[in-house]
Design a protein around this motif. Structure first.
Motif, PDB file in Angstrom:
ATOM      1  N   ALA A 106       0.972  -1.169  -0.130  1.00 15.81           N
ATOM      2  CA  ALA A 106       0.106   0.083  -0.201  1.00 15.81           C
ATOM      3  C   ALA A 106       0.751   1.334  -0.064  1.00 15.81           C
ATOM      4  O   ALA A 106       1.865   1.204   1.014  1.00 15.81           O
ATOM      5  CB  ALA A 106      -1.265   0.178   1.205  1.00 15.81           C
ATOM      6  N   PRO A 107       0.189   2.089  -0.408  1.00 19.42           N
ATOM      7  CA  PRO A 107       1.454   3.415  -0.960  1.00 19.42           C
ATOM      8  C   PRO A 107       1.777   3.975   0.348  1.00 19.42           C
ATOM      9  O   PRO A 107       0.150   3.970   1.394  1.00 19.42           O
ATOM     10  CB  PRO A 107       0.579   4.521  -1.748  1.00 19.42           C
ATOM     11  N   ALA A 112      -0.068  10.526  -1.736  1.00 20.66           N
ATOM     12  CA  ALA A 112      -0.898  11.144  -2.459  1.00 20.66           C
ATOM     13  C   ALA A 112      -0.581  12.266  -3.249  1.00 20.66           C
ATOM     14  O   ALA A 112      -0.961  12.660  -3.983  1.00 20.66           O
ATOM     15  CB  ALA A 112      -1.648  11.887  -1.141  1.00 20.66           C
ATOM     16  N   ARG A 113       0.229  13.606  -2.308  1.00 29.06           N
ATOM     17  CA  ARG A 113       1.070  14.566  -3.361  1.00 29.06           C
ATOM     18  C   ARG A 113       1.612  14.097  -4.842  1.00 29.06           C
ATOM     19  O   ARG A 113       1.710  15.014  -5.537  1.00 29.06           O
ATOM     20  CB  ARG A 113       1.462  14.745  -2.286  1.00 29.06           C
ATOM     21  N   CYS A 114       2.433  13.007  -4.322  1.00 27.86           N
ATOM     22  CA  CYS A 114       2.769  12.473  -5.769  1.00 27.86           C
ATOM     23  C   CYS A 114       1.490  11.800  -6.746  1.00 27.86           C
ATOM     24  O   CYS A 114       1.702  12.091  -8.128  1.00 27.86           O
ATOM     25  CB  CYS A 114       4.019  11.413  -5.342  1.00 27.86           C
ATOM     26  N   ALA A 115       0.387  11.266  -6.611  1.00 26.68           N
ATOM     27  CA  ALA A 115      -0.427  10.606  -7.410  1.00 26.68           C
ATOM     28  C   ALA A 115      -0.931  12.010  -7.918  1.00 26.68           C
ATOM     29  O   ALA A 115      -1.630  11.404  -8.626  1.00 26.68           O
ATOM     30  CB  ALA A 115      -1.092  10.114  -6.315  1.00 26.68           C
ATOM     31  N   VAL A 116      -0.872  13.266  -7.870  1.00 20.69           N
ATOM     32  CA  VAL A 116      -1.447  13.905  -8.589  1.00 20.69           C
ATOM     33  C   VAL A 116      -0.994  13.995  -9.176  1.00 20.69           C
ATOM     34  O   VAL A 116      -1.517  14.066 -10.427  1.00 20.69           O
ATOM     35  CB  VAL A 116      -1.161  15.477  -7.430  1.00 20.69           C
ATOM     36  N   CYS A 117      -0.224  13.716 -10.238  1.00 24.07           N
ATOM     37  CA  CYS A 117       1.157  13.844 -11.502  1.00 24.07           C
ATOM     38  C   CYS A 117       1.510  12.337 -11.782  1.00 24.07           C
ATOM     39  O   CYS A 117       1.508  12.146 -12.912  1.00 24.07           O
ATOM     40  CB  CYS A 117       2.345  15.396 -11.314  1.00 24.07           C
ATOM     41  N   HIS A 118       1.414  11.764 -10.675  1.00 19.30           N
ATOM     42  CA  HIS A 118       2.096   9.935 -11.672  1.00 19.30           C
ATOM     43  C   HIS A 118       0.994   8.817 -11.191  1.00 19.30           C
ATOM     44  O   HIS A 118       0.614   8.890  -9.906  1.00 19.30           O
ATOM     45  CB  HIS A 118       3.892  10.274 -10.214  1.00 19.30           C
ATOM     46  N   ASP A 119       1.108   7.820 -11.776  1.00 16.47           N
ATOM     47  CA  ASP A 119       0.273   6.724 -11.825  1.00 16.47           C
ATOM     48  C   ASP A 119       1.298   5.818 -10.733  1.00 16.47           C
ATOM     49  O   ASP A 119       2.580   6.624 -11.496  1.00 16.47           O
ATOM     50  CB  ASP A 119      -0.328   6.050 -13.056  1.00 16.47           C
ATOM     51  N   ALA A 120       1.048   5.270 -10.139  1.00 16.74           N
ATOM     52  CA  ALA A 120       2.335   4.085  -9.826  1.00 16.74           C
ATOM     53  C   ALA A 120       1.764   2.088  -9.977  1.00 16.74           C
ATOM     54  O   ALA A 120       2.952   1.215  -9.765  1.00 16.74           O
ATOM     55  CB  ALA A 120       2.654   3.947  -8.462  1.00 16.74           C
ATOM     56  N   LYS A 127       0.813  10.100 -17.136  1.00 17.09           N
ATOM     57  CA  LYS A 127      -0.109  11.764 -16.483  1.00 17.09           C
ATOM     58  C   LYS A 127       0.616  12.626 -17.113  1.00 17.09           C
ATOM     59  O   LYS A 127       2.014  12.476 -17.614  1.00 17.09           O
ATOM     60  CB  LYS A 127      -0.766  11.723 -14.881  1.00 17.09           C
ATOM     61  N   LEU A 128       0.328  14.017 -15.821  1.00 16.71           N
ATOM     62  CA  LEU A 128       1.286  15.018 -15.977  1.00 16.71           C
ATOM     63  C   LEU A 128       2.621  14.587 -16.235  1.00 16.71           C
ATOM     64  O   LEU A 128       3.871  15.011 -16.476  1.00 16.71           O
ATOM     65  CB  LEU A 128       0.593  16.485 -15.007  1.00 16.71           C
ATOM     66  N   GLY A 129       2.857  13.255 -15.434  1.00 14.34           N
ATOM     67  CA  GLY A 129       4.435  12.682 -14.814  1.00 14.34           C
ATOM     68  C   GLY A 129       3.893  11.376 -15.653  1.00 14.34           C
ATOM     69  O   GLY A 129       2.895  10.962 -15.626  1.00 14.34           O
ATOM     70  N   PRO A 130       5.434  10.621 -15.422  1.00 18.65           N
ATOM     71  CA  PRO A 130       5.157   9.956 -16.118  1.00 18.65           C
ATOM     72  C   PRO A 130       5.018   8.300 -15.136  1.00 18.65           C
ATOM     73  O   PRO A 130       4.591   9.131 -13.774  1.00 18.65           O
ATOM     74  CB  PRO A 130       7.198   9.556 -16.741  1.00 18.65           C
ATOM     75  N   ASN A 131       4.435   7.140 -14.905  1.00 15.51           N
ATOM     76  CA  ASN A 131       3.685   6.107 -14.756  1.00 15.51           C
ATOM     77  C   ASN A 131       5.297   5.569 -13.625  1.00 15.51           C
ATOM     78  O   ASN A 131       6.764   5.388 -14.048  1.00 15.51           O
ATOM     79  CB  ASN A 131       3.365   5.005 -15.762  1.00 15.51           C
ATOM     80  N   LEU A 132       5.547   5.808 -12.852  1.00 16.29           N
ATOM     81  CA  LEU A 132       6.166   5.680 -11.427  1.00 16.29           C
ATOM     82  C   LEU A 132       6.717   3.989 -11.116  1.00 16.29           C
ATOM     83  O   LEU A 132       7.269   3.154 -10.763  1.00 16.29           O
ATOM     84  CB  LEU A 132       6.395   6.322 -10.178  1.00 16.29           C
ATOM     85  N   TYR A 133       5.771   2.730 -12.030  1.00 16.37           N
ATOM     86  CA  TYR A 133       6.202   1.275 -11.483  1.00 16.37           C
ATOM     87  C   TYR A 133       7.419   1.258 -12.137  1.00 16.37           C
ATOM     88  O   TYR A 133       7.951   1.093 -13.488  1.00 16.37           O
ATOM     89  CB  TYR A 133       4.934   0.742 -11.968  1.00 16.37           C
TER      90      TYR A 133
END
Length: 203
Positions: A106-107, A112-120, A127-133
């Motif tokens: 679980a994150p 939650a602050r990163c999830a605004v721009c990133h999916d993991a 998204k606005l930023g790259p996927n972090l997986y």
């Protein structure tokens, strides 16, 4: 004198009768000799019976030997038949149990602050930023080839290890001037470590 002669004649008669009786008794001896002539036939039959008994005993004696040979042959064939199966069993690799599915981590609340721009999530979209997986351990700007990274990040030569991620999450724009990531950074080292541990688990 006459009486004496009569007695003598009577004695001679008795002797004559006795002699004739003994001679008549001889035929049985002849019968015995004739029976003795038949003895070879009896003996032959006895020999034939003995031979038959010995001949009957020979197969009876040979029968166990043949049965023993058959049993030994069957045992040898059975032993030979099991050899290939044993060799195949020894050569076959042991089945590998499938690994249980990895439980998702679980994150942390800070993500939650990163999830605004990133999916993991695995296979998630940019998204606005790259996927972090799977980003941990990768070179900067190489993780998602289709994403539009800034030239500054492409030329940074960074590898996303723990030390570089800690600096990046502290003040990204100071670490890589010209980056388009507008995140101001995290001052709390414990929260940064939570984010780094989470990114490490995304594999």
């Amino acid at each position: 004198m006459k009486t004496t002669m009569n007695l003598w004649a009577l004695s001679l008669s008795v002797l004559a009768v006795a002699c004739s009786g003994s001679e008549k008794a001889q035929p049985p001896q002849g019968s015995e000799s004739s029976s003795e002539g038949q003895v070879p036939a009896v003996n032959v039959s006895n020999l034939d019976a003995g031979d038959a008994a010995s001949n009957a005993a020979a197969p009876a004696k040979a029968a166990p030997e043949e049965a023993t040979k058959k049993e030994e042959k069957a045992a040898a064939e059975s032993k030979d038949a099991t050899k290939p199966a044993t060799a195949i069993a020894a050569a076959a690799p042991a089945p590998v149990a499938p690994e249980p599915p990895k439980a998702e981590v679980a994150p942390p609340s800070t993500f939650a602050r990163c999830a605004v721009c990133h999916d993991a999530s695995k296979g998630g979209e940019d998204k606005l930023g790259p996927n972090l997986y799977g980003v941990f351990g990768m070179k900067a700007a190489k993780h998602r080839p289709g994403f539009n990274y800034s030239a500054a990040l492409k030329n940074s030569g960074l590898v996303w290890n723990e030390a570089n991620l800690d600096k990046w999450l502290t003040k990204p724009m100071e670490m890589v001037p010209g980056t388009t990531m507008s995140f101001p950074g995290l001052k709390d080292p414990a929260k940064r470590q939570e984010l780094i541990d989470y990114l490490k688990s995304l594999k």
